[in-house]
Design a protein around this motif. Structure first.
Motif, PDB file in Angstrom:
ATOM      1  N   VAL A  19       0.736  -1.307   0.057  1.00  0.00           N
ATOM      2  CA  VAL A  19       0.045   0.010  -0.024  1.00  0.00           C
ATOM      3  C   VAL A  19       0.811   1.450   0.001  1.00  0.00           C
ATOM      4  CG1 VAL A  19      -1.724   1.089   1.162  1.00  0.00           C
ATOM      5  CG2 VAL A  19      -1.958  -1.133   1.209  1.00  0.00           C
ATOM      6  N   ALA A  20       0.901   2.057  -1.176  1.00  0.00           N
ATOM      7  CA  ALA A  20       1.478   3.417  -0.857  1.00  0.00           C
ATOM      8  C   ALA A  20       0.607   4.345  -0.496  1.00  0.00           C
ATOM      9  CB  ALA A  20       1.857   3.690  -2.618  1.00  0.00           C
ATOM     10  N   MET A  21       1.103   5.305   0.236  1.00  0.00           N
ATOM     11  CA  MET A  21       0.260   6.346   0.980  1.00  0.00           C
ATOM     12  C   MET A  21       0.872   7.760   0.726  1.00  0.00           C
ATOM     13  SD  MET A  21      -0.321   4.528   4.692  1.00  0.00           S
ATOM     14  CE  MET A  21       0.925   3.788   4.668  1.00  0.00           C
ATOM     15  N   ALA A  22       0.065   8.579   0.100  1.00  0.00           N
ATOM     16  CA  ALA A  22       0.772   9.842  -0.248  1.00  0.00           C
ATOM     17  C   ALA A  22       0.329  10.798   0.862  1.00  0.00           C
ATOM     18  CB  ALA A  22      -0.105  10.532  -1.515  1.00  0.00           C
ATOM     19  N   ILE A  23       1.398  11.192   1.859  1.00  0.00           N
ATOM     20  CA  ILE A  23       1.189  11.894   3.003  1.00  0.00           C
ATOM     21  C   ILE A  23       1.710  13.573   2.716  1.00  0.00           C
ATOM     22  CG2 ILE A  23       1.933  12.365   5.281  1.00  0.00           C
ATOM     23  CD1 ILE A  23       2.292   9.401   5.274  1.00  0.00           C
ATOM     24  N   VAL A  24       0.595  14.299   2.981  1.00  0.00           N
ATOM     25  CA  VAL A  24       0.990  15.745   2.646  1.00  0.00           C
ATOM     26  C   VAL A  24       2.261  16.231   3.254  1.00  0.00           C
ATOM     27  CG1 VAL A  24      -0.133  18.118   3.222  1.00  0.00           C
ATOM     28  CG2 VAL A  24      -1.460  16.215   2.878  1.00  0.00           C
ATOM     29  N   SER A  25       3.228  16.845   2.432  1.00  0.00           N
ATOM     30  CA  SER A  25       4.465  17.199   2.777  1.00  0.00           C
ATOM     31  C   SER A  25       4.501  18.128   4.135  1.00  0.00           C
ATOM     32  CB  SER A  25       5.085  18.201   1.937  1.00  0.00           C
ATOM     33  OG  SER A  25       4.992  17.533   0.524  1.00  0.00           O
ATOM     34  N   GLU A  26       3.722  18.997   4.563  1.00  0.00           N
ATOM     35  CA  GLU A  26       3.657  19.603   5.747  1.00  0.00           C
ATOM     36  C   GLU A  26       3.773  18.821   6.968  1.00  0.00           C
ATOM     37  OE1 GLU A  26       0.405  22.255   8.113  1.00  0.00           O
ATOM     38  OE2 GLU A  26      -0.225  21.602   5.848  1.00  0.00           O
ATOM     39  N   TYR A  27       3.343  17.462   7.036  1.00  0.00           N
ATOM     40  CA  TYR A  27       3.623  16.637   8.023  1.00  0.00           C
ATOM     41  C   TYR A  27       4.655  15.628   7.738  1.00  0.00           C
ATOM     42  CZ  TYR A  27      -1.426  18.092   8.390  1.00  0.00           C
ATOM     43  OH  TYR A  27      -2.531  19.006   8.589  1.00  0.00           O
ATOM     44  N   ASP A  28       5.933  16.085   8.017  1.00  0.00           N
ATOM     45  CA  ASP A  28       6.995  15.281   7.583  1.00  0.00           C
ATOM     46  C   ASP A  28       7.856  14.917   9.031  1.00  0.00           C
ATOM     47  OD1 ASP A  28       8.008  17.785   8.468  1.00  0.00           O
ATOM     48  OD2 ASP A  28       9.277  18.165   6.895  1.00  0.00           O
ATOM     49  N   GLN A  29       7.218  14.834   9.973  1.00  0.00           N
ATOM     50  CA  GLN A  29       7.721  14.359  11.380  1.00  0.00           C
ATOM     51  C   GLN A  29       7.176  13.342  11.925  1.00  0.00           C
ATOM     52  OE1 GLN A  29       7.912  18.458  13.312  1.00  0.00           O
ATOM     53  NE2 GLN A  29       9.774  18.738  12.613  1.00  0.00           N
ATOM     54  N   PHE A  30       7.079  11.928  11.027  1.00  0.00           N
ATOM     55  CA  PHE A  30       6.739  10.816  11.641  1.00  0.00           C
ATOM     56  C   PHE A  30       8.074   9.986  11.753  1.00  0.00           C
ATOM     57  CE2 PHE A  30       2.744  12.139   9.364  1.00  0.00           C
ATOM     58  CZ  PHE A  30       2.215  12.675  10.388  1.00  0.00           C
ATOM     59  N   SER A  31       8.266   9.470  12.816  1.00  0.00           N
ATOM     60  CA  SER A  31       9.432   8.602  13.075  1.00  0.00           C
ATOM     61  C   SER A  31       9.457   7.484  12.140  1.00  0.00           C
ATOM     62  CB  SER A  31       9.753   8.301  14.566  1.00  0.00           C
ATOM     63  OG  SER A  31       8.520   7.463  14.894  1.00  0.00           O
ATOM     64  N   LEU A  32      10.600   6.815  12.033  1.00  0.00           N
ATOM     65  CA  LEU A  32      10.679   5.738  10.963  1.00  0.00           C
ATOM     66  C   LEU A  32      10.237   4.587  11.748  1.00  0.00           C
ATOM     67  CD1 LEU A  32      12.026   5.670   8.438  1.00  0.00           C
ATOM     68  CD2 LEU A  32      13.984   4.733   9.475  1.00  0.00           C
ATOM     69  N   ASP A  33       9.933   4.405  12.900  1.00  0.00           N
ATOM     70  CA  ASP A  33       9.321   3.187  13.422  1.00  0.00           C
ATOM     71  C   ASP A  33       7.592   3.351  13.754  1.00  0.00           C
ATOM     72  OD1 ASP A  33       9.655   4.979  15.551  1.00  0.00           O
ATOM     73  OD2 ASP A  33      10.124   3.471  16.991  1.00  0.00           O
ATOM     74  N   THR A  34       7.148   4.365  12.932  1.00  0.00           N
ATOM     75  CA  THR A  34       5.658   4.684  13.015  1.00  0.00           C
ATOM     76  C   THR A  34       4.967   3.125  12.633  1.00  0.00           C
ATOM     77  OG1 THR A  34       5.862   6.764  12.334  1.00  0.00           O
ATOM     78  CG2 THR A  34       3.769   5.695  11.739  1.00  0.00           C
ATOM     79  N   THR A  35       3.775   2.728  13.384  1.00  0.00           N
ATOM     80  CA  THR A  35       3.017   1.519  13.068  1.00  0.00           C
ATOM     81  C   THR A  35       1.731   2.247  12.166  1.00  0.00           C
ATOM     82  OG1 THR A  35       1.778   2.050  15.115  1.00  0.00           O
ATOM     83  CG2 THR A  35       3.571   0.438  15.089  1.00  0.00           C
ATOM     84  N   ALA A  36       1.450   1.190  11.183  1.00  0.00           N
ATOM     85  CA  ALA A  36       0.290   1.793  10.342  1.00  0.00           C
ATOM     86  C   ALA A  36      -0.789   0.513  10.757  1.00  0.00           C
ATOM     87  CB  ALA A  36       0.725   1.352   8.801  1.00  0.00           C
ATOM     88  N   SER A  37      -1.993   0.751  10.946  1.00  0.00           N
ATOM     89  CA  SER A  37      -3.132  -0.212  11.024  1.00  0.00           C
ATOM     90  C   SER A  37      -4.280   0.075  10.472  1.00  0.00           C
ATOM     91  CB  SER A  37      -3.120  -0.438  12.558  1.00  0.00           C
ATOM     92  OG  SER A  37      -3.199   0.723  13.387  1.00  0.00           O
ATOM     93  N   ILE A  38      -4.852  -0.826   9.962  1.00  0.00           N
ATOM     94  CA  ILE A  38      -6.020  -0.474   9.113  1.00  0.00           C
ATOM     95  C   ILE A  38      -7.271  -0.780  10.125  1.00  0.00           C
ATOM     96  CG2 ILE A  38      -7.635  -1.463   7.287  1.00  0.00           C
ATOM     97  CD1 ILE A  38      -5.090  -2.445   5.766  1.00  0.00           C
ATOM     98  N   ARG A  39      -7.874   0.302  10.055  1.00  0.00           N
ATOM     99  CA  ARG A  39      -9.201   0.554  11.001  1.00  0.00           C
ATOM    100  C   ARG A  39     -10.438   0.735  10.270  1.00  0.00           C
ATOM    101  NH1 ARG A  39      -6.601   3.198  15.449  1.00  0.00           N
ATOM    102  NH2 ARG A  39      -4.981   1.823  16.103  1.00  0.00           N
ATOM    103  N   THR A  40     -11.446   0.643  10.904  1.00  0.00           N
ATOM    104  CA  THR A  40     -12.781   0.832  10.287  1.00  0.00           C
ATOM    105  C   THR A  40     -13.733   2.003  11.207  1.00  0.00           C
ATOM    106  OG1 THR A  40     -13.081  -1.456   9.765  1.00  0.00           O
ATOM    107  CG2 THR A  40     -15.025  -0.156   9.493  1.00  0.00           C
ATOM    108  N   SER A  41     -13.963   2.941  10.322  1.00  0.00           N
ATOM    109  CA  SER A  41     -14.784   4.091  10.928  1.00  0.00           C
ATOM    110  C   SER A  41     -16.239   3.553  11.189  1.00  0.00           C
ATOM    111  CB  SER A  41     -14.802   5.394  10.203  1.00  0.00           C
ATOM    112  OG  SER A  41     -15.256   5.131   8.871  1.00  0.00           O
TER     113      SER A  41
END
Lengths: 155, 261
Positions: A83-105
């Motif tokens: 899964v490729a995610m396009a993240i807005v350049s303004e938010y560029d301070q996420f650490s390398l060990d960020t976790t990604a999880s798929i949730r349901t709203s």
């Protein structure tokens, strides 16, 4: 002469009304705004199961939308969903060990990716891969686990 | 038995012949596009007749369709605790289907019938022949501006219909039944895709506008030039145009949303 001017005026008003309605529909009533997010950088995450995740679903941090899903591909070597995610350049301070999880709203809502930043001093940049991922909850598997656990607990 | 077969054959041949004539008529009409564009005044006049005079009926029916959608959708969704999705329901059904189809049907009834009656009457009172006598081709002067005006007016009327419908759904759902304002608009804008839904709806309405005006003008031009003939042609316009709109709607929907996924 005067009469034809009035007629042209009314027709002009009609055109303006029509285009205003189109504008209203595209700005307020559709996701046109999401197509223009400005600069973004792409982060990859591999999931073993993406459930019902769709392209253009949102990527959130702490519930705030920071990007969208750019593409979903099947990686035939690892049998994972890439899964490729396009993240807005303004938010560029996420650490390398960020976790990604798929949730349901909600119970039957859309699926989205929630990011949870960790503590690594280095940040995610264009093309970096998120190592820690959590797949979507599949209802059948959940029920299966529940039933299995119940049966073994009764012994 | 033989007699019945003969009549069936004659009717089929006649139907095919009319269809072919209408095709040739459309081709003759389209070739006049440049000369009609050179006289925008005529198109503006027809935009008033076809567009402006249809706005009221479009506004009122759009509002009521939206209100009914809001009411019906709320009553169904509230059983599942999903009344927040009302915005998606109202928006998608209006933008994809109901907006283009309903406004095309209304347009066929309001403007198409008027077009046929007008052109048919011109033919019955020999005005078209008089134009030809003066070496004025009725196609660029009379027919093409009307067709072009319908072609332009239809997408705008559809947009007005959908926009008013969404506001109607808002009035009922949010103001009257208490759906959350934020969830109405968020669900609406997140589920209606600009390209897949909105633009496809606009494409549909453009096609419907072209078809309705084509049928209306052909019926008027091809009618039996008597009072009775004009009346019949007007009825036929509404019937054929409505059926054509529904047929094309199925075709276009199958093309646009047909593939799985």
């Amino acid at each position: 002469m005067n009469n034809s001017r009035a007629l042209e005026l009314v027709v002009g008003l009609f055109m303006v009304l029509g285009f205003a309605a189109l504008l209203f529909l595209s700005l307020k009533g559709s996701n046109l705004a999401e197509y223009q997010e400005g600069d973004s950088y792409t982060v990859i995450a591999n999931f073993s199961n993406i459930g019902g995740l769709r392209v253009r679903a949102s990527v959130t941090v702490a519930g705030v939308r920071v990007g969208r899903i750019a593409s979903i591909e099947f990686d035939k070597d690892s049998y994972m969903a890439r899964v490729a995610m396009a993240i807005v350049s303004e938010y560029d301070q996420f650490s390398l060990d960020t976790t990604a999880s798929i949730r349901t709203s909600g119970l039957i809502g859309e699926q989205y990716v929630a990011l949870e930043p960790g503590g690594d001093p280095d940040n995610l940049t264009e093309g970096s891969e998120i190592e820690l991922t959590q797949s979507a909850l599949v209802m059948e598997r959940l029920i299966g686990q529940f039933l299995y656990g119940k049966a073994s607990g009764d012994k | 038995m033989i007699e019945w077969l003969v009549r069936l054959g004659a009717n089929s041949l006649q139907g095919l012949e009319t269809f072919g004539r209408s095709g040739l008529f459309f081709w003759r009409l389209l070739r006049q596009l440049p000369s009609a564009l050179r006289e925008p005044g005529l198109v503006v006049h027809q935009l008033y007749n076809l567009g402006v005079l249809s706005v009221i009926i479009i506004l009122v029916s759009g509002l009521f369709v939206g209100m009914v959608l809001g009411l019906q959708g709320y009553n169904t969704l509230v059983d599942f605790g999903a009344e927040g999705s009302l915005g998606s329901l109202v928006g998608l059904s209006l933008v994809r289907e109901l907006g283009p189809v309903m406004s095309a049907l209304l347009f066929a009834g309001r403007a198409g019938s008027a077009l046929t009656a007008e052109v048919g009457l011109m033919k019955a009172t020999d005005q078209l022949s008089a134009l030809e006598m003066m070496a004025v081709d009725p196609f660029p002067r009379v027919l093409m501006p009307r067709w072009l005006a319908g072609f332009i007016a239809m997408p705008l009327l559809t947009a007005i219909f959908s926009a008013v419908g969404i506001i109607g759904g808002y009035m009922i759902g949010v103001t009257l039944l208490g759906v959350d304002t934020g969830s109405y608009w968020t669900n609406l804008s997140s589920s209606v895709d600009f390209y897949d839904d909105l633009l496809n709806g606009v494409i549909k309405s453009v096609v419907f506008g072209a078809v309705v005006c084509w049928v209306a003008l052909f019926q008027g031009y091809d009618c039996v030039p008597t009072a009775e003939g004009v009346g019949r042609a007007t009825t036929r316009t509404v019937v054929i145009a409505s059926l054509a709109v529904l047929g094309f709607d199925f075709l276009l929907t199958a093309l646009m949303y047909g593939e799985v996924g």
